[in-house]
Design an enzyme around this catalytic site. Structure first.
Site, short mmCIF file in Angstrom:
data_model
loop_
_atom_site.label_atom_id
_atom_site.label_comp_id
_atom_site.label_asym_id
_atom_site.label_seq_id
_atom_site.Cartn_x
_atom_site.Cartn_y
_atom_site.Cartn_z
N CYS A 187 -88.23 52.89 -9.94
CA CYS A 187 -89.26 53.59 -10.10
C CYS A 187 -88.65 55.07 -10.14
CB CYS A 187 -90.00 53.37 -8.90
SG CYS A 187 -91.35 54.32 -8.91
N ASP A 189 -89.90 57.56 -8.61
CA ASP A 189 -90.09 58.29 -7.39
C ASP A 189 -88.93 58.83 -6.85
OD1 ASP A 189 -90.14 58.85 -4.45
OD2 ASP A 189 -92.21 57.85 -4.59
N CYS A 267 -95.18 53.02 -3.33
CA CYS A 267 -95.16 53.47 -4.51
C CYS A 267 -96.50 53.97 -5.17
CB CYS A 267 -94.77 52.17 -5.49
SG CYS A 267 -94.45 52.71 -7.22
ZN LIG Z 1 -92.97 54.01 -7.24
#
Ligand SMILES: [Zn+2]
Ligand SMILES: [Zn+2]
Length: 528
Positions: A187, A189, A267
């Site tokens: 991801c 992030d 998330c």
């Molecule tokens: Zn994420």
């Protein structure tokens, strides 16, 4: 007398360095508490004092953890690197405060530059300093420019010091497990930015691609294309092994969650729902495999692996494929459990338990049941990833007081476009991977929202590093990338006009050749 196993003998200097000595004069309350101070001070934003301790060491009575399979020297090296980078960014505000206090003194410009050179390692923009006598010093512009100069300085230093010698060894290791290419999609992030180097402890060069996608929902078409390129290289050039070597392509998807605040700090792309995040990753992996098998004959296939990361502790959860390569959300090895179960063992029994845990997970019945164990290469790979991650669990444990204090966001800048491969570190940058602003608008809005709390609230501008890679073998690609930076910049300023008008968007534009180790180039220098 054998004193080597004396209690306390194996405590690493990291654990003891920050602790005050205990003595007769120590108040009983202090002795009882035995607070272990962390190397990193907690960030003001999103600090949560109710954060529970790390489950890996919650049974621990104040004694620092030491796992027999931890690579301590690597932990020390990574810590020094992380402290240096983060302190460099965090020093900017202090240095600028000092410079601001001098702005009405004689020789201001010379003195300011001398301080900047000494404390930050670069000079400040002369025009901003020169204008200080007429109006007050433009601190917003100075701050924004300083963050970007620091970024380029550190990237430049990283290019010269990055150890690439482990790459061959890691490549050999992957080949040994039967993989000629490993492609990871985490991801996007910021808390997963340290995935390859910190969480999984793999050398950069060993991973073919680690492009991040919001929610780890990678682009299947783009991945099929990359697979084709990889396979073509084997046929045409025999790199890294020839096409008949019988090795495989490994695709890894990485989702994440927050164990201490699962409903808010997980998330964002999946509404902090860990099951949804894991399911989405697994679905993409299955689609990718299906696409390869349907499009190419002769038994073309790939191996898939799904990994979850608890961003509070950096502990991984590896979903174990069965003999057919299929995975289940309910069949996995949780490394924090493994850490806790093996922390007091010796190295060989810890290793034995770890291998057994993989086999036990494979034998699970019920919802997670699969068709037997994965092949031997996959088992070896999973074991290595788990062992590597034990070091990271301990890294977080000993340096961050059990669990990251900044479980939320504490990024230093927004990175638009492509990531700086020089920095692979948690929470350093918020990555908005845009092709056009329209397409990536939600990502960008989230970034602006985060930095409104982090920076704008304190009167500081939002540093935005717009960065794209180009292919120097393709004529005109460099210039097109530079123009794209300018288009993206104009679009960002158009989308947030209030911030732009107040000088609260500090954009910098850079491009870089795709070849590893290429320098970062300023767009102004290309288009001038
Ligand atoms: Zn994420
Ligand atoms: Zn611990």
């Amino acid at each position: 007398m054998n004193t080597r196993n004396r209690p306390g003998q194996r405590i690493s200097p990291l654990h003891t360095a920050t602790r005050q000595p205990y003595g007769l004069g120590t108040p009983a309350g202090v002795l009882q508490a035995r607070a272990r101070q962390s190397v990193f001070s907690s960030h003001e934003f999103s600090l949560n004092s109710d954060v529970p301790p790390n489950p890996a060491c919650s049974t621990d009575s104040g004694r620092p953890c030491h796992h027999p399979l931890t690579n301590e020297s690597e932990n020390r090296r990574l810590l020094a690197h992380e402290v240096k980078i983060k302190n460099s960014f965090d020093a900017i505000v202090q240095v600028l405060k000092r410079i601001a206090s001098l702005q009405h003194e004689p020789d201001f410009e010379q003195r300011a530059q001398a301080i900047a050179r000494e404390q930050l390692g670069f000079e400040l923009p002369a025009d901003i300093l020169a204008d200080a006598w007429v109006a007050d010093l433009d601190m917003r512009a100075l701050y924004g420019e300083s963050v970007m100069r620091m970024l380029r300085l550190l990237a430049e230093q990283a290019r010269h010091t990055n150890p690439q010698q482990d790459t061959d060894e890691a490549m050999a290791f992957f080949l040994d497990s039967g993989y000629h290419a490993v492609d990871i999609s985490p991801c996007s992030d910021g808390r997963l930015k340290g995935l390859v180097r910190y969480i999984l402890r793999l050398p950069d060069g060993a991973v073919r691609s680690r492009k991040a996608y919001a929610g780890a929902m990678f682009d299947v078409d783009a991945n099929v294309k990359r697979w084709v390129e990889t396979e073509l290289m084997r046929f045409r050039e025999g790199r890294p092994v020839t096409a008949d070597a019988g090795t495989r392509y490994l695709k890894v998807a990485v989702y994440h969650w927050s164990s201490s605040n699962p409903t808010h700090e997980g998330c964002a792309a999946h509404g902090s729902n860990v099951t949804a995040a894991a399911e989405a990753g697994l679905k993409r992996l299955n689609e990718f495999r299906q696409a390869i098998e349907n499009s190419f004959c002769c038994g073309a296939s790939v191996d898939n692996l799904l990994i979850g990361v608890d961003t509070d502790t950096d502990a991984i959860k590896v979903h174990i494929p069965d003999a057919d390569g299929a995975m289940s959300l309910y069949r996995f090895v949780d490394n924090i459990e493994l850490y806790r179960a093996t922390v007091n063992d010796d190295a060989s029994s810890a290793r034995l338990k770890l291998h057994r845990a993989i086999l036990e997970a494979s034998a699970i019945t019920g919802w997670g049941a699969g068709n037997g164990e994965p092949h031997e290469g996959m088992r070896r790979l999973i074991a290595s990833l788990l062992i590597n991650n034990l070091s990271q669990i301990e890294y977080v444990c000993s340096n961050w007081g059990g669990r990251y204090a900044d479980i939320g966001h504490a990024e230093r800048f927004i990175n638009v476009g492509e990531g700086f491969e020089e920095f692979q570190m948690r929470n350093l940058a918020y990555l908005a991977h845009l092709h056009t602003v329209e397409e990536g608008a939600p990502d960008m809005d989230v970034g602006i929202k985060i930095f409104t709390k982090l920076n704008v609230k304190h009167g500081l501008p939002i540093p935005i590093a717009i960065h794209y890679r180009y292919d120097s073998r393709v004529p005109g690609c460099r210039e097109r990338s530079a123009e794209r930076c300018q288009r993206i910049r104009a679009a960002i300023e158009g989308r947030y006009p209030d911030l732009a008008a107040k000088g609260l968007l500090a954009c910098s534009m850079t491009v870089q050749d795709k070849r590893p180790g290429s320098p970062i180039e300023l767009v102004e220098a290309i288009t001038a």
